[in-house]
Design a protein around this motif. Structure first.
Motif, PDB file in Angstrom:
ATOM      1  N   ARG A  34       0.829  -1.203   0.000  1.00  0.00           N
ATOM      2  CA  ARG A  34       0.000   0.000   0.000  1.00  0.00           C
ATOM      3  C   ARG A  34       0.871   1.264   0.000  1.00  0.00           C
ATOM      4  O   ARG A  34       0.545   2.253  -0.652  1.00  0.00           O
ATOM      5  N   GLY A  35       1.988   1.202   0.715  1.00  0.00           N
ATOM      6  CA  GLY A  35       2.872   2.369   0.769  1.00  0.00           C
ATOM      7  C   GLY A  35       3.386   2.755  -0.607  1.00  0.00           C
ATOM      8  O   GLY A  35       3.395   3.945  -0.973  1.00  0.00           O
ATOM      9  N   TYR A  36       3.806   1.767  -1.388  1.00  0.00           N
ATOM     10  CA  TYR A  36       4.285   2.065  -2.738  1.00  0.00           C
ATOM     11  C   TYR A  36       3.135   2.438  -3.659  1.00  0.00           C
ATOM     12  O   TYR A  36       3.272   3.316  -4.524  1.00  0.00           O
ATOM     13  N   ALA A  37       1.999   1.783  -3.505  1.00  0.00           N
ATOM     14  CA  ALA A  37       0.839   2.106  -4.338  1.00  0.00           C
ATOM     15  C   ALA A  37       0.378   3.540  -4.104  1.00  0.00           C
ATOM     16  O   ALA A  37      -0.061   4.226  -5.034  1.00  0.00           O
ATOM     17  N   ASP A  38       0.486   4.011  -2.863  1.00  0.00           N
ATOM     18  CA  ASP A  38       0.083   5.380  -2.545  1.00  0.00           C
ATOM     19  C   ASP A  38       1.011   6.412  -3.187  1.00  0.00           C
ATOM     20  O   ASP A  38       0.607   7.552  -3.441  1.00  0.00           O
ATOM     21  N   LEU A  39       2.272   6.023  -3.424  1.00  0.00           N
ATOM     22  CA  LEU A  39       3.220   6.956  -4.026  1.00  0.00           C
ATOM     23  C   LEU A  39       2.944   7.189  -5.512  1.00  0.00           C
ATOM     24  O   LEU A  39       3.073   8.323  -6.001  1.00  0.00           O
ATOM     25  N   ALA A  40       2.605   6.134  -6.205  1.00  0.00           N
ATOM     26  CA  ALA A  40       2.518   6.187  -7.667  1.00  0.00           C
ATOM     27  C   ALA A  40       1.647   7.332  -8.202  1.00  0.00           C
ATOM     28  O   ALA A  40       2.103   8.114  -9.048  1.00  0.00           O
ATOM     29  N   PRO A  41       0.396   7.499  -7.736  1.00  0.00           N
ATOM     30  CA  PRO A  41      -0.433   8.573  -8.303  1.00  0.00           C
ATOM     31  C   PRO A  41       0.035   9.972  -7.926  1.00  0.00           C
ATOM     32  O   PRO A  41      -0.356  10.946  -8.566  1.00  0.00           O
ATOM     33  N   LEU A  42       0.867  10.078  -6.895  1.00  0.00           N
ATOM     34  CA  LEU A  42       1.356  11.397  -6.464  1.00  0.00           C
ATOM     35  C   LEU A  42       2.489  11.897  -7.343  1.00  0.00           C
ATOM     36  O   LEU A  42       2.842  13.076  -7.292  1.00  0.00           O
ATOM     37  N   LEU A  43       3.078  10.995  -8.142  1.00  0.00           N
ATOM     38  CA  LEU A  43       4.278  11.347  -8.904  1.00  0.00           C
ATOM     39  C   LEU A  43       4.079  11.212 -10.407  1.00  0.00           C
ATOM     40  O   LEU A  43       5.052  11.213 -11.168  1.00  0.00           O
ATOM     41  N   THR A  44       2.837  11.133 -10.861  1.00  0.00           N
ATOM     42  CA  THR A  44       2.580  10.870 -12.281  1.00  0.00           C
ATOM     43  C   THR A  44       3.070  12.002 -13.172  1.00  0.00           C
ATOM     44  O   THR A  44       3.434  11.765 -14.324  1.00  0.00           O
ATOM     45  N   SER A  45       3.080  13.234 -12.687  1.00  0.00           N
ATOM     46  CA  SER A  45       3.467  14.374 -13.532  1.00  0.00           C
ATOM     47  C   SER A  45       4.929  14.760 -13.329  1.00  0.00           C
ATOM     48  O   SER A  45       5.377  15.777 -13.836  1.00  0.00           O
ATOM     49  N   ASP A  46       5.656  13.957 -12.582  1.00  0.00           N
ATOM     50  CA  ASP A  46       7.043  14.289 -12.272  1.00  0.00           C
ATOM     51  C   ASP A  46       8.001  13.285 -12.906  1.00  0.00           C
ATOM     52  O   ASP A  46       7.604  12.216 -13.361  1.00  0.00           O
ATOM     53  N   ARG A  47       9.267  13.647 -12.916  1.00  0.00           N
ATOM     54  CA  ARG A  47      10.307  12.732 -13.391  1.00  0.00           C
ATOM     55  C   ARG A  47      10.576  11.721 -12.279  1.00  0.00           C
ATOM     56  O   ARG A  47      11.068  12.078 -11.219  1.00  0.00           O
ATOM     57  N   THR A  48      10.225  10.477 -12.530  1.00  0.00           N
ATOM     58  CA  THR A  48      10.331   9.449 -11.498  1.00  0.00           C
ATOM     59  C   THR A  48      11.038   8.222 -12.050  1.00  0.00           C
ATOM     60  O   THR A  48      10.691   7.722 -13.115  1.00  0.00           O
TER      61      THR A  48
END
Length: 253
Positions: A171-185
């Motif tokens: 869940r911790g990693y899943a929560d990160l994904a949508p927060l960084l969609t517009s950034d260089r990741t």
């Protein structure tokens, strides 16, 4: 005339995932000022003057200035069970990412260990060995067996059932994904980019940051290279507990 740094990059992970060996390599690059786990060090009073700074994000701003013209990079155990909880940051993942973006962070490296069972074993072995988290390259690994209580394992500062701890990490990693969609990741995994050759992960990170990789020296070696069944005293019980779950493969990896 003042020349700005090359930029800022934040690495996010859950610990015991190869971050130390990767960051050792990044720290060797002349164009990168790698500052490690700033907030953890602040909590332990290892950063000079940190005890006088009550705002962790202010401390981060002050540390960023040390990079000069180089890239500034640091890492966070980005999970509510670790640095996000009191008494370190005391915030949520969305709020933390928002704060970093407000400070100009647009580059993020996410490092994940896919085998959560090995991750738990590594954490517990290090605690039982007196909080010894690393060993130098060339050192001989020693087998240290642990008993896994499937109903109650540590996750950061609290205890939780083993399968629930795996779900929490997911869940911790899943929560990160949508927060960084517009950034260089850049998404890296321990198994694919660190385990067999940490320089692979280093080169991926350099390419991501658009700096030319340099020759580096690996300074750390694996502490627990043994089969899972050899490291868990009650392996049969854990094996039965994970059978027919999405995590069964972790027993034999």
């Amino acid at each position: 005339m003042f020349q700005p740094s090359l930029g800022q990059v934040a690495m996010l992970h859950h610990g015991r995932c190869g971050s130390s060996v990767l960051c050792d390599l990044l720290r060797q690059h002349p164009d990168i000022f790698w500052d490690g786990e700033v907030f953890t060090r602040m909590f332990r009073k290892q950063v000079p003057g940190a005890r006088f700074i009550r705002d962790p994000m202010l401390l981060l701003r002050l540390r960023m200035a040390l990079a000069g013209k180089r890239y500034y990079g640091f890492e966070t155990k980005c999970h509510p069970a670790y640095d996000l909880s009191p008494p370190v940051l005391n915030t949520s993942i969305p709020s933390y990412i928002a704060s970093l973006k407000q400070m100009g962070y647009s580059d993020f490296i996410i490092l994940k260990r896919q085998n959560y069972l090995r991750q738990h074993i590594s954490e517990e072995v290090s605690r039982q060995k007196g909080r010894i988290w690393h060993q130098p390259v060339g050192a001989t690994a020693s087998l240290h067996q642990i008993t896994v209580d499937v109903n109650c394992v540590r996750l950061g500062g609290y205890r939780i059932a083993l399968l629930d701890s795996f779900a929490e990490r997911n869940r911790g990693y899943a929560d990160l994904a949508p927060l960084l969609t517009s950034d260089r990741t850049l998404w890296l995994t321990y198994e694919d980019h660190i385990l067999h050759d940490p320089v692979k992960g280093y080169r991926q990170a350099c390419e991501f940051l658009e700096v030319t990789p340099r020759e580096v020296t690996i300074e750390r070696s694996r502490m627990n290279p043994f089969p899972v069944k050899d490291m868990i005293q009650n392996f049969a019980e854990v094996e039965a507990h994970l059978r027919d779950t999405d995590y069964e493969w972790m027993l034999y990896d």
